[in-house]
Design a protein around this motif. Structure first.
Motif, PDB file in Angstrom:
ATOM      1  N   ARG A 224       0.831  -1.211   0.000  1.00 42.82           N
ATOM      2  CA  ARG A 224       0.000   0.000   0.000  1.00 42.82           C
ATOM      3  C   ARG A 224       0.861   1.255   0.000  1.00 42.82           C
ATOM      4  NH1 ARG A 224      -2.276  -1.782   4.553  1.00 42.82           N
ATOM      5  NH2 ARG A 224      -2.057   0.264   5.502  1.00 42.82           N
ATOM      6  N   LYS A 225       1.874   1.268   0.848  1.00 41.03           N
ATOM      7  CA  LYS A 225       2.713   2.466   0.943  1.00 41.03           C
ATOM      8  C   LYS A 225       3.544   2.676  -0.321  1.00 41.03           C
ATOM      9  CE  LYS A 225       2.836   3.317   5.847  1.00 41.03           C
ATOM     10  NZ  LYS A 225       3.683   3.476   7.038  1.00 41.03           N
ATOM     11  N   LEU A 226       4.016   1.597  -0.929  1.00 38.96           N
ATOM     12  CA  LEU A 226       4.730   1.740  -2.203  1.00 38.96           C
ATOM     13  C   LEU A 226       3.810   2.324  -3.270  1.00 38.96           C
ATOM     14  CD1 LEU A 226       6.875  -1.506  -2.469  1.00 38.96           C
ATOM     15  CD2 LEU A 226       7.741   0.846  -2.585  1.00 38.96           C
ATOM     16  N   LEU A 227       2.593   1.812  -3.361  1.00 31.21           N
ATOM     17  CA  LEU A 227       1.670   2.299  -4.379  1.00 31.21           C
ATOM     18  C   LEU A 227       1.283   3.750  -4.110  1.00 31.21           C
ATOM     19  CD1 LEU A 227       0.146   1.903  -6.948  1.00 31.21           C
ATOM     20  CD2 LEU A 227      -1.687   0.803  -5.644  1.00 31.21           C
ATOM     21  N   GLU A 228       1.000   4.089  -2.865  1.00 38.78           N
ATOM     22  CA  GLU A 228       0.673   5.479  -2.527  1.00 38.78           C
ATOM     23  C   GLU A 228       1.823   6.404  -2.902  1.00 38.78           C
ATOM     24  OE1 GLU A 228      -0.261   5.193   1.636  1.00 38.78           O
ATOM     25  OE2 GLU A 228      -2.218   4.257   1.242  1.00 38.78           O
ATOM     26  N   SER A 229       3.041   5.980  -2.628  1.00 32.64           N
ATOM     27  CA  SER A 229       4.212   6.793  -2.967  1.00 32.64           C
ATOM     28  C   SER A 229       4.408   6.882  -4.476  1.00 32.64           C
ATOM     29  CB  SER A 229       5.467   6.221  -2.304  1.00 32.64           C
ATOM     30  OG  SER A 229       5.354   6.299  -0.897  1.00 32.64           O
ATOM     31  N   ALA A 230       4.144   5.792  -5.194  1.00 31.38           N
ATOM     32  CA  ALA A 230       4.249   5.815  -6.650  1.00 31.38           C
ATOM     33  C   ALA A 230       3.227   6.781  -7.246  1.00 31.38           C
ATOM     34  CB  ALA A 230       4.053   4.408  -7.227  1.00 31.38           C
ATOM     35  N   LEU A 231       2.009   6.763  -6.731  1.00 30.31           N
ATOM     36  CA  LEU A 231       0.980   7.672  -7.228  1.00 30.31           C
ATOM     37  C   LEU A 231       1.323   9.120  -6.898  1.00 30.31           C
ATOM     38  CD1 LEU A 231      -2.225   5.583  -6.434  1.00 30.31           C
ATOM     39  CD2 LEU A 231      -1.042   5.836  -8.641  1.00 30.31           C
ATOM     40  N   ALA A 232       1.904   9.357  -5.727  1.00 33.01           N
ATOM     41  CA  ALA A 232       2.349  10.708  -5.364  1.00 33.01           C
ATOM     42  C   ALA A 232       3.482  11.160  -6.292  1.00 33.01           C
ATOM     43  CB  ALA A 232       2.795  10.746  -3.903  1.00 33.01           C
ATOM     44  N   TRP A 233       4.380  10.255  -6.633  1.00 33.97           N
ATOM     45  CA  TRP A 233       5.479  10.546  -7.562  1.00 33.97           C
ATOM     46  C   TRP A 233       4.903  10.971  -8.913  1.00 33.97           C
ATOM     47  CZ3 TRP A 233       7.329   8.741 -12.243  1.00 33.97           C
ATOM     48  CH2 TRP A 233       8.679   8.961 -12.538  1.00 33.97           C
ATOM     49  N   ALA A 234       3.923  10.214  -9.408  1.00 36.46           N
ATOM     50  CA  ALA A 234       3.303  10.518 -10.694  1.00 36.46           C
ATOM     51  C   ALA A 234       2.592  11.871 -10.655  1.00 36.46           C
ATOM     52  CB  ALA A 234       2.329   9.415 -11.088  1.00 36.46           C
ATOM     53  N   LYS A 235       1.945  12.163  -9.555  1.00 33.01           N
ATOM     54  CA  LYS A 235       1.259  13.450  -9.419  1.00 33.01           C
ATOM     55  C   LYS A 235       2.278  14.589  -9.382  1.00 33.01           C
ATOM     56  CE  LYS A 235      -2.278  15.836  -6.861  1.00 33.01           C
ATOM     57  NZ  LYS A 235      -3.469  15.656  -6.069  1.00 33.01           N
ATOM     58  N   GLU A 236       3.359  14.397  -8.649  1.00 36.13           N
ATOM     59  CA  GLU A 236       4.405  15.420  -8.562  1.00 36.13           C
ATOM     60  C   GLU A 236       5.025  15.691  -9.931  1.00 36.13           C
ATOM     61  OE1 GLU A 236       8.857  15.310  -6.897  1.00 36.13           O
ATOM     62  OE2 GLU A 236       7.334  15.070  -5.337  1.00 36.13           O
ATOM     63  N   LYS A 237       5.136  14.655 -10.758  1.00 36.58           N
ATOM     64  CA  LYS A 237       5.699  14.791 -12.107  1.00 36.58           C
ATOM     65  C   LYS A 237       4.654  15.269 -13.105  1.00 36.58           C
ATOM     66  CE  LYS A 237       9.755  12.837 -11.170  1.00 36.58           C
ATOM     67  NZ  LYS A 237      11.028  13.498 -11.297  1.00 36.58           N
ATOM     68  N   ASP A 238       3.417  15.485 -12.648  1.00 39.74           N
ATOM     69  CA  ASP A 238       2.306  15.926 -13.483  1.00 39.74           C
ATOM     70  C   ASP A 238       2.001  14.939 -14.612  1.00 39.74           C
ATOM     71  OD1 ASP A 238       0.220  17.722 -14.037  1.00 39.74           O
ATOM     72  OD2 ASP A 238       1.430  18.812 -15.508  1.00 39.74           O
ATOM     73  N   CYS A 239       2.082  13.654 -14.288  1.00 36.26           N
ATOM     74  CA  CYS A 239       1.775  12.611 -15.270  1.00 36.26           C
ATOM     75  C   CYS A 239       0.276  12.563 -15.530  1.00 36.26           C
ATOM     76  CB  CYS A 239       2.256  11.247 -14.769  1.00 36.26           C
ATOM     77  SG  CYS A 239       4.047  11.130 -14.597  1.00 36.26           S
ATOM     78  N   SER A 240      -0.084  12.225 -16.754  1.00 38.24           N
ATOM     79  CA  SER A 240      -1.497  12.165 -17.133  1.00 38.24           C
ATOM     80  C   SER A 240      -2.132  10.818 -16.795  1.00 38.24           C
ATOM     81  CB  SER A 240      -1.648  12.443 -18.629  1.00 38.24           C
ATOM     82  OG  SER A 240      -0.886  11.515 -19.382  1.00 38.24           O
ATOM     83  N   TYR A 241      -1.356   9.749 -16.850  1.00 35.51           N
ATOM     84  CA  TYR A 241      -1.838   8.403 -16.570  1.00 35.51           C
ATOM     85  C   TYR A 241      -0.731   7.632 -15.862  1.00 35.51           C
ATOM     86  CZ  TYR A 241      -5.758   8.896 -19.820  1.00 35.51           C
ATOM     87  OH  TYR A 241      -6.905   9.296 -20.449  1.00 35.51           O
ATOM     88  N   VAL A 242      -1.147   6.614 -15.116  1.00 31.97           N
ATOM     89  CA  VAL A 242      -0.218   5.664 -14.503  1.00 31.97           C
ATOM     90  C   VAL A 242      -0.565   4.290 -15.075  1.00 31.97           C
ATOM     91  CG1 VAL A 242       0.534   4.563 -12.359  1.00 31.97           C
ATOM     92  CG2 VAL A 242      -0.011   7.005 -12.385  1.00 31.97           C
ATOM     93  N   PHE A 243       0.452   3.582 -15.542  1.00 31.59           N
ATOM     94  CA  PHE A 243       0.274   2.248 -16.097  1.00 31.59           C
ATOM     95  C   PHE A 243       1.096   1.242 -15.304  1.00 31.59           C
ATOM     96  CE2 PHE A 243      -0.429   5.093 -19.686  1.00 31.59           C
ATOM     97  CZ  PHE A 243      -1.611   4.612 -20.203  1.00 31.59           C
ATOM     98  N   VAL A 244       0.519   0.078 -15.091  1.00 28.76           N
ATOM     99  CA  VAL A 244       1.228  -1.032 -14.455  1.00 28.76           C
ATOM    100  C   VAL A 244       0.651  -2.320 -15.032  1.00 28.76           C
ATOM    101  CG1 VAL A 244      -0.360  -1.170 -12.475  1.00 28.76           C
ATOM    102  CG2 VAL A 244       1.990  -1.997 -12.239  1.00 28.76           C
ATOM    103  N   THR A 245       1.482  -3.333 -15.167  1.00 28.91           N
ATOM    104  CA  THR A 245       0.999  -4.617 -15.657  1.00 28.91           C
ATOM    105  C   THR A 245       1.292  -5.705 -14.637  1.00 28.91           C
ATOM    106  OG1 THR A 245       3.069  -5.045 -16.820  1.00 28.91           O
ATOM    107  CG2 THR A 245       1.305  -4.016 -18.087  1.00 28.91           C
ATOM    108  N   ALA A 246       0.482  -6.730 -14.676  1.00 30.89           N
ATOM    109  CA  ALA A 246       0.649  -7.897 -13.804  1.00 30.89           C
ATOM    110  C   ALA A 246       1.170  -9.036 -14.669  1.00 30.89           C
ATOM    111  CB  ALA A 246      -0.683  -8.263 -13.151  1.00 30.89           C
ATOM    112  N   THR A 247       2.450  -8.990 -14.988  1.00 28.34           N
ATOM    113  CA  THR A 247       2.995  -9.926 -15.965  1.00 28.34           C
ATOM    114  C   THR A 247       4.062 -10.858 -15.405  1.00 28.34           C
ATOM    115  OG1 THR A 247       4.619  -8.278 -16.641  1.00 28.34           O
ATOM    116  CG2 THR A 247       2.563  -8.373 -17.912  1.00 28.34           C
ATOM    117  N   ALA A 248       4.163 -10.998 -14.098  1.00 31.07           N
ATOM    118  CA  ALA A 248       5.225 -11.837 -13.524  1.00 31.07           C
ATOM    119  C   ALA A 248       4.883 -13.321 -13.507  1.00 31.07           C
ATOM    120  CB  ALA A 248       5.554 -11.383 -12.103  1.00 31.07           C
TER     121      ALA A 248
END
Length: 155
Positions: free
Chosen positions: A100-124
């Protein structure tokens, strides 16, 4: 659930701890590929050193228990995309708040960078339980399925 993880930006000195985790992740994936420590080191180092990328690490009691690799890409657009290239909670970090904390921090990172979308895949190619937990975590934070990921194993 243990709720005492801390997330921070990785530094080069974290790479050896991350290598241990990537070795574990490679063994847990369904790919059946041999682990290569030199390739892992270079991949992690390049992400940490690149201005458009970062690696977040989750720690508990001073030990790295997970990480997320983030990249910003403008591609053809006026606003960038954020790609979560890797997202991994080590076995020692499962059943904690690290994911949860990693994802929250990743979303905050994307917001700080003014990203329009966040993409992640479940491919492992994880076991069904782990794969489902990953997908459910992402959906809980608003990520939605946007189509299939297709792959071909090259022989």
């Amino acid at each position: 659930m243990v709720n005492n993880s801390v997330v921070r930006l990785a530094v080069v000195e974290d790479i050896l701890d991350l290598i241990d985790g990537t070795r574990e992740g490679n063994a847990e994936s369904g790919y059946g590929l041999a682990y290569n420590k030199d390739n892992a080191f270079k991949y992690l180092y390049d992400y940490i050193a690149d201005d458009d990328c970062d690696v977040l690490v989750a720690e508990r009691d001073g030990a790295v228990i997970g990480f997320a690799m983030l990249g910003q890409s403008f591609e053809f657009h006026d606003k960038s995309f954020c790609y979560i290239g890797k997202f991994w909670v080590f076995l020692a970090g499962r059943r904690t708040d690290a994911g949860r904390k990693l994802l929250e921090s990743a979303l905050a990172w994307a917001k700080e960078k003014d990203c329009s979308y966040v993409f992640v895949t479940a491919t492992a190619e994880l076991h069904k339980k782990e794969q489902t937990l990953f997908i459910n975590l992402m959906k809980k934070y608003g990520l939605a399925e946007r189509g299939p990921v297709l792959s071909l194993k090259m022989e």
